[in-house]
Design a protein around this motif. Sequence first.
Motif, PDB file in Angstrom:
ATOM      1  N   TYR A 165     -10.021   5.151  -4.368  1.00  0.00           N
ATOM      2  CA  TYR A 165     -10.711   6.150  -3.549  1.00  0.00           C
ATOM      3  C   TYR A 165     -10.199   6.118  -2.104  1.00  0.00           C
ATOM      4  O   TYR A 165     -10.021   7.163  -1.468  1.00  0.00           O
ATOM      5  CB  TYR A 165     -12.226   5.916  -3.582  1.00  0.00           C
ATOM      6  N   ARG A 166      -9.992   4.910  -1.591  1.00  0.00           N
ATOM      7  CA  ARG A 166      -9.470   4.791  -0.217  1.00  0.00           C
ATOM      8  C   ARG A 166      -8.054   5.372  -0.140  1.00  0.00           C
ATOM      9  O   ARG A 166      -7.704   6.038   0.840  1.00  0.00           O
ATOM     10  CB  ARG A 166      -9.471   3.318   0.225  1.00  0.00           C
ATOM     11  N   ASP A 167      -7.239   5.095  -1.181  1.00  0.00           N
ATOM     12  CA  ASP A 167      -5.863   5.616  -1.188  1.00  0.00           C
ATOM     13  C   ASP A 167      -5.857   7.141  -1.246  1.00  0.00           C
ATOM     14  O   ASP A 167      -5.072   7.799  -0.541  1.00  0.00           O
ATOM     15  CB  ASP A 167      -5.095   5.059  -2.390  1.00  0.00           C
ATOM     16  N   SER A 173      -8.794  -1.900  -7.869  1.00  0.00           N
ATOM     17  CA  SER A 173     -10.182  -1.466  -8.084  1.00  0.00           C
ATOM     18  C   SER A 173     -10.323   0.038  -7.836  1.00  0.00           C
ATOM     19  O   SER A 173      -9.479   0.661  -7.179  1.00  0.00           O
ATOM     20  CB  SER A 173     -11.118  -2.229  -7.157  1.00  0.00           C
ATOM     21  N   LEU A 174     -11.441   0.609  -8.369  1.00  0.00           N
ATOM     22  CA  LEU A 174     -11.732   2.019  -8.126  1.00  0.00           C
ATOM     23  C   LEU A 174     -11.914   2.287  -6.636  1.00  0.00           C
ATOM     24  O   LEU A 174     -11.494   3.325  -6.113  1.00  0.00           O
ATOM     25  CB  LEU A 174     -13.009   2.419  -8.880  1.00  0.00           C
ATOM     26  N   ARG A 175     -12.525   1.328  -5.927  1.00  0.00           N
ATOM     27  CA  ARG A 175     -12.737   1.500  -4.491  1.00  0.00           C
ATOM     28  C   ARG A 175     -11.401   1.646  -3.764  1.00  0.00           C
ATOM     29  O   ARG A 175     -11.266   2.477  -2.864  1.00  0.00           O
ATOM     30  CB  ARG A 175     -13.521   0.302  -3.942  1.00  0.00           C
ATOM     31  N   THR A 176     -10.404   0.851  -4.191  1.00  0.00           N
ATOM     32  CA  THR A 176      -9.075   0.943  -3.570  1.00  0.00           C
ATOM     33  C   THR A 176      -8.455   2.309  -3.831  1.00  0.00           C
ATOM     34  O   THR A 176      -7.847   2.916  -2.938  1.00  0.00           O
ATOM     35  CB  THR A 176      -8.150  -0.162  -4.128  1.00  0.00           C
ATOM     36  N   LYS A 227       0.830  -1.205   0.000  1.00  0.00           N
ATOM     37  CA  LYS A 227       0.000   0.000   0.000  1.00  0.00           C
ATOM     38  C   LYS A 227       0.858   1.247   0.000  1.00  0.00           C
ATOM     39  O   LYS A 227       0.554   2.231  -0.691  1.00  0.00           O
ATOM     40  CB  LYS A 227      -0.931   0.004   1.213  1.00  0.00           C
ATOM     41  N   ASP A 284      -8.140   9.111  -0.166  1.00  0.00           N
ATOM     42  CA  ASP A 284      -8.582   9.581   1.146  1.00  0.00           C
ATOM     43  C   ASP A 284      -7.445   9.507   2.158  1.00  0.00           C
ATOM     44  O   ASP A 284      -7.256  10.418   2.969  1.00  0.00           O
ATOM     45  CB  ASP A 284      -9.774   8.755   1.614  1.00  0.00           C
ATOM     46  N   ALA A 293      -6.551   3.507 -11.377  1.00  0.00           N
ATOM     47  CA  ALA A 293      -6.907   2.109 -11.115  1.00  0.00           C
ATOM     48  C   ALA A 293      -6.340   1.187 -12.190  1.00  0.00           C
ATOM     49  O   ALA A 293      -5.803   0.116 -11.891  1.00  0.00           O
ATOM     50  CB  ALA A 293      -8.423   1.966 -11.042  1.00  0.00           C
ATOM     51  N   ALA A 338      -9.599   8.905 -11.677  1.00  0.00           N
ATOM     52  CA  ALA A 338      -9.474   7.757 -10.773  1.00  0.00           C
ATOM     53  C   ALA A 338      -9.372   6.450 -11.548  1.00  0.00           C
ATOM     54  O   ALA A 338      -8.607   5.544 -11.172  1.00  0.00           O
ATOM     55  CB  ALA A 338     -10.663   7.724  -9.820  1.00  0.00           C
ATOM     56  N   GLN A 339     -10.134   6.336 -12.634  1.00  0.00           N
ATOM     57  CA  GLN A 339     -10.104   5.106 -13.428  1.00  0.00           C
ATOM     58  C   GLN A 339      -8.714   4.883 -14.041  1.00  0.00           C
ATOM     59  O   GLN A 339      -8.229   3.751 -14.127  1.00  0.00           O
ATOM     60  CB  GLN A 339     -11.158   5.153 -14.540  1.00  0.00           C
TER      61      GLN A 339
END
Length: 320
Positions: A36-38, A31-34, A2, A40, A25, A21-22
């Motif tokens: 977004y978390r990164d 993934s897009l969710r990952t 990470k 943040d 990714a 973001a895409q």
Amino acid sequence: MKLERLMTITILLLNRKRVQAQELADQLEVSLRTIYRDLDSLGQAGIPIVSYTGMEGGYEIMDSFRLDRQLLSFDELTALSTALRGLESTKAYDRSNMDLLLGKVGAMVAQAEQGRAGEGDRIHIDFTPWKNSEEDQGRYDSLRQAVNERKLIRFKYTSRTGGEQEREVEPMALVLKNYAWYLHGYCRLRDDYRIFKLTRIRELSLQAETFLRRAESLAQLNERWKIPTIYEANERFAVVLLFKASAAVSVMDHFDEKDIEQLPDGQLLVRTTYSNERWLIRTVFHYMTDVTLLEPADMAAKVKQIALDIAKQYGGLDKE
């Protein structure tokens, strides 16, 4: 993993005006969710990331932000980047590693300075040798592997005098000097350290045997090899050369401006010094009939005799 991903995202954002973001990714294969978390996580760490919506939307870092470049000024970072791109041309490093390193250097420049970064394009450094064949590249790759893995190597080597011997060497380092690659290593035949020019290495093979690296560092060996060469140690002697006007451009490339005098008829008179007769003779024959060696007289006589000997070698070619 990470942490590496977060560093990569930061470098990408610092070197690009806006990234979707895409795209992040896809490049990082997560993934897009990952992503977004990164993003943040980076925001919580104090990196000012701004998001924009719409067709031109994406993420970017505020213009005023840059990584701490400590004691390196903008001009110094530009010079470093230029030098790294010069090394990139030699294929001395893996492309992925070089791209990441260049990215890190670029990330130390604030986005507000990115427009000035193009100033580095005014200077281009290219260390690639003129002769850079596939054989040379393959030889380099094999030697780099041997150095990294500390593998004993064997090869046939041609010395400066033309003799060839088989060598068994513990490779220490590869060095680029004066547009040519050299291998520094411990030669078991000579029981001492030696320098080998890569273009003179033939039938190279990596052995299964590995070795323990010897205590001497490359810096220590460089000091040891700084002893004057035979050419530097010899006393210099004065030389006077007369060049035809047609050789003017080459003469200006080869000799110092202060040593060149342009005569009224366009010819060039060069007064300089040499430390070795062979280098002087090679210079004269390089220019062939475009130059006359005026002084010293004894060297002019030697050049004349060599020219006569060469003529004798071709004396029978016009006979049927």
